[in-house]
Design a protein around this motif. Structure first.
Motif, PDB file in Angstrom:
ATOM      1  N   PRO A  45     -13.202  -1.101  -2.193  1.00  0.00           N
ATOM      2  CA  PRO A  45     -12.339  -2.006  -1.414  1.00  0.00           C
ATOM      3  C   PRO A  45     -12.914  -3.410  -1.280  1.00  0.00           C
ATOM      4  CG  PRO A  45     -13.550  -0.564   0.051  1.00  0.00           C
ATOM      5  CD  PRO A  45     -13.870  -0.095  -1.341  1.00  0.00           C
ATOM      6  N   THR A  76     -17.733 -10.667  -1.318  1.00  0.00           N
ATOM      7  CA  THR A  76     -18.032  -9.270  -0.977  1.00  0.00           C
ATOM      8  C   THR A  76     -19.243  -8.779  -1.761  1.00  0.00           C
ATOM      9  OG1 THR A  76     -15.666  -8.927  -0.577  1.00  0.00           O
ATOM     10  CG2 THR A  76     -17.029  -6.956  -0.786  1.00  0.00           C
ATOM     11  N   SER A  86       0.833  -1.196   0.000  1.00  0.00           N
ATOM     12  CA  SER A  86       0.000   0.000   0.000  1.00  0.00           C
ATOM     13  C   SER A  86       0.871   1.251   0.000  1.00  0.00           C
ATOM     14  CB  SER A  86      -0.915   0.011   1.223  1.00  0.00           C
ATOM     15  OG  SER A  86      -1.590   1.242   1.344  1.00  0.00           O
ATOM     16  N   THR A 122      -0.783  -3.151   4.427  1.00  0.00           N
ATOM     17  CA  THR A 122      -1.505  -4.124   3.618  1.00  0.00           C
ATOM     18  C   THR A 122      -0.823  -4.287   2.261  1.00  0.00           C
ATOM     19  OG1 THR A 122      -2.960  -2.362   2.772  1.00  0.00           O
ATOM     20  CG2 THR A 122      -3.763  -3.641   4.649  1.00  0.00           C
ATOM     21  N   PRO A 129     -11.721  -6.132   1.318  1.00  0.00           N
ATOM     22  CA  PRO A 129     -10.789  -6.539   2.372  1.00  0.00           C
ATOM     23  C   PRO A 129     -10.651  -8.053   2.434  1.00  0.00           C
ATOM     24  CG  PRO A 129     -12.876  -5.836   3.320  1.00  0.00           C
ATOM     25  CD  PRO A 129     -12.979  -5.582   1.851  1.00  0.00           C
ATOM     26  N   ALA A 168      -8.368  -5.142  -3.926  1.00  0.00           N
ATOM     27  CA  ALA A 168      -8.367  -6.186  -2.900  1.00  0.00           C
ATOM     28  C   ALA A 168      -7.156  -5.999  -2.006  1.00  0.00           C
ATOM     29  CB  ALA A 168      -8.356  -7.562  -3.546  1.00  0.00           C
ATOM     30  N   SER A 169      -7.406  -5.855  -0.713  1.00  0.00           N
ATOM     31  CA  SER A 169      -6.321  -5.599   0.238  1.00  0.00           C
ATOM     32  C   SER A 169      -6.134  -6.809   1.143  1.00  0.00           C
ATOM     33  CB  SER A 169      -6.625  -4.360   1.078  1.00  0.00           C
ATOM     34  OG  SER A 169      -7.840  -4.509   1.779  1.00  0.00           O
ATOM     35  N   THR A 175      -9.176 -10.740   4.697  1.00  0.00           N
ATOM     36  CA  THR A 175      -8.648 -10.925   6.042  1.00  0.00           C
ATOM     37  C   THR A 175      -8.778 -12.390   6.449  1.00  0.00           C
ATOM     38  OG1 THR A 175     -10.765 -10.540   7.155  1.00  0.00           O
ATOM     39  CG2 THR A 175      -9.456  -8.601   6.595  1.00  0.00           C
ATOM     40  N   THR A 193      -4.263  -8.347   4.366  1.00  0.00           N
ATOM     41  CA  THR A 193      -3.572  -7.942   5.577  1.00  0.00           C
ATOM     42  C   THR A 193      -2.254  -8.701   5.720  1.00  0.00           C
ATOM     43  OG1 THR A 193      -4.643  -9.621   6.937  1.00  0.00           O
ATOM     44  CG2 THR A 193      -5.770  -7.496   6.722  1.00  0.00           C
ATOM     45  N   LEU A 247      -1.880  -4.993  -1.871  1.00  0.00           N
ATOM     46  CA  LEU A 247      -3.030  -4.734  -2.722  1.00  0.00           C
ATOM     47  C   LEU A 247      -2.870  -5.362  -4.100  1.00  0.00           C
ATOM     48  CD1 LEU A 247      -3.362  -0.895  -2.014  1.00  0.00           C
ATOM     49  CD2 LEU A 247      -4.636  -2.716  -0.897  1.00  0.00           C
TER      50      LEU A 247
END
Length: 308
Positions: A183, A167, A109, A115, A185, A138-139, A187, A141, A117
């Motif tokens: 976004p 999502t 990022s 993060t 996420p 798409a991020s 995780t 972690t 991406l």
């Protein structure tokens, strides 16, 4: 040998073992400007069916575990390339989508967030040339990144596509005519450390039957010109919290009920006339899914009526 020559040799050998050929390679760069190589892969039996594989130049998958996973990825790619449209997928809510312009590998990022991406786009494919799409970011972690062997396309593409679909299922992505990146996420909520597997959607046998029937309707009957589609895709098994073996039973049940026609290779199927007769039902489901992901507003608050 330079890193590019080593990588090219590894990809060529792994592709050949999977029934693919490297028909071209070009120099590219990732989001951060680091060098990559873009390999154009084609089915050995049909060079009109192609897929791009983009890898960091420094990536080396000579390790046994790395090589095995790349081999699995390329083997699945070869089967997916036999679909009428290899990058088309369906959501549980009945949205047929294409996945396009994903820029691999992950990049760190630039906003200071801890993060990684990857950017891409999903487009609605309704057979009528819809302009609706979503640009996604798409991020992943740092904690989640520890689960992934490498932040490269073969190790990440499947779960990223499923995270986008999930999502969308949750109504947290909107399909629009134009707009900014939205976004996604990624995780540890998408991964069970106890079972050591990804976790997206718990489904029943009935739901899997509905899903695969809809997949054949859209991806073969409407968008695929009646050509067979692969129904034992491990990405769908992962997305449905199922297994390929369970999908085999589902496919057999659908064929037994006359809903789908199995191809000579029974992993693939086409739609029957009976299934295509449900066009109104599937159109209604698509309209409902589009309404679900469209943001709604409190009209009283928009008009200035509030008790705050």
């Amino acid at each position: 040998m330079g890193t590019q020559e080593v990588l090219a040799g590894q990809v060529e050998a792994a592709a050949k073992a999977a029934g693919l050929e490297v028909v071209s390679s070009t120099i590219g760069q990732d989001f951060s400007g680091n060098p990559t190589t873009r390999f154009m892969l084609a089915l050995t039996a049909d060079h009109s069916k192609t897929q791009v594989l983009e890898l960091s130049d420094k990536f080396d998958f000579s390790r046994a575990d790395m090589l095995a996973e790349v081999g699995v990825y390329l083997g699945e790619t070869a089967k997916r390339l036999r679909n009428p449209n290899q990058d088309y997928y369906l959501t549980l809510h009945g949205l047929p989508l294409s996945f396009e312009k994903f820029t691999w590998p992950f990049h760190e990022s630039t906003s200071g967030a801890d993060t990684f991406l990857v950017h891409g786009e999903v487009h609605l494919q309704d057979g009528e040339g819809s302009p609706l799409h979503a640009k996604v970011s798409a991020s992943m972690t740092v904690t989640f990144a520890e689960i992934v062997k490498a932040p490269e396309q073969p190790f990440s593409e499947g779960f990223i596509y499923n995270a986008v679909r999930k999502t969308m299922d949750q109504g947290q992505l909107e399909l629009v005519k134009s707009g900014n990146r939205q976004p996604v996420p990624v995780t540890t909520r998408f991964y069970s450390p106890w079972k050591k597997r990804f976790n997206f959607n718990d489904t029943t046998e009935g739901q899997r039957q509905e899903y695969l029937a809809a997949k054949v309707f859209w991806l073969s009957g409407v968008l695929g010109g009646g050509k067979p589609v692969w129904l034992l895709d491990p990405r769908d098994a992962q997305y449905l919290n199922s297994t390929v073996e369970e999908l085999k039973k589902t496919v057999a049940a659908l064929a037994g009920e006359g809903i789908i026609h199995l191809a000579a290779d029974t992993e693939y199927a086409t739609a029957t006339e009976a299934l295509m007769g449900h066009r109104a039902q599937y159109a209604a489901e698509l309209a409902h899914a589009l309404a679900f992901i469209k943001p709604t507003f409190n009209e009283d608050m928009r008009g200035g009526h509030t008790n705050m």
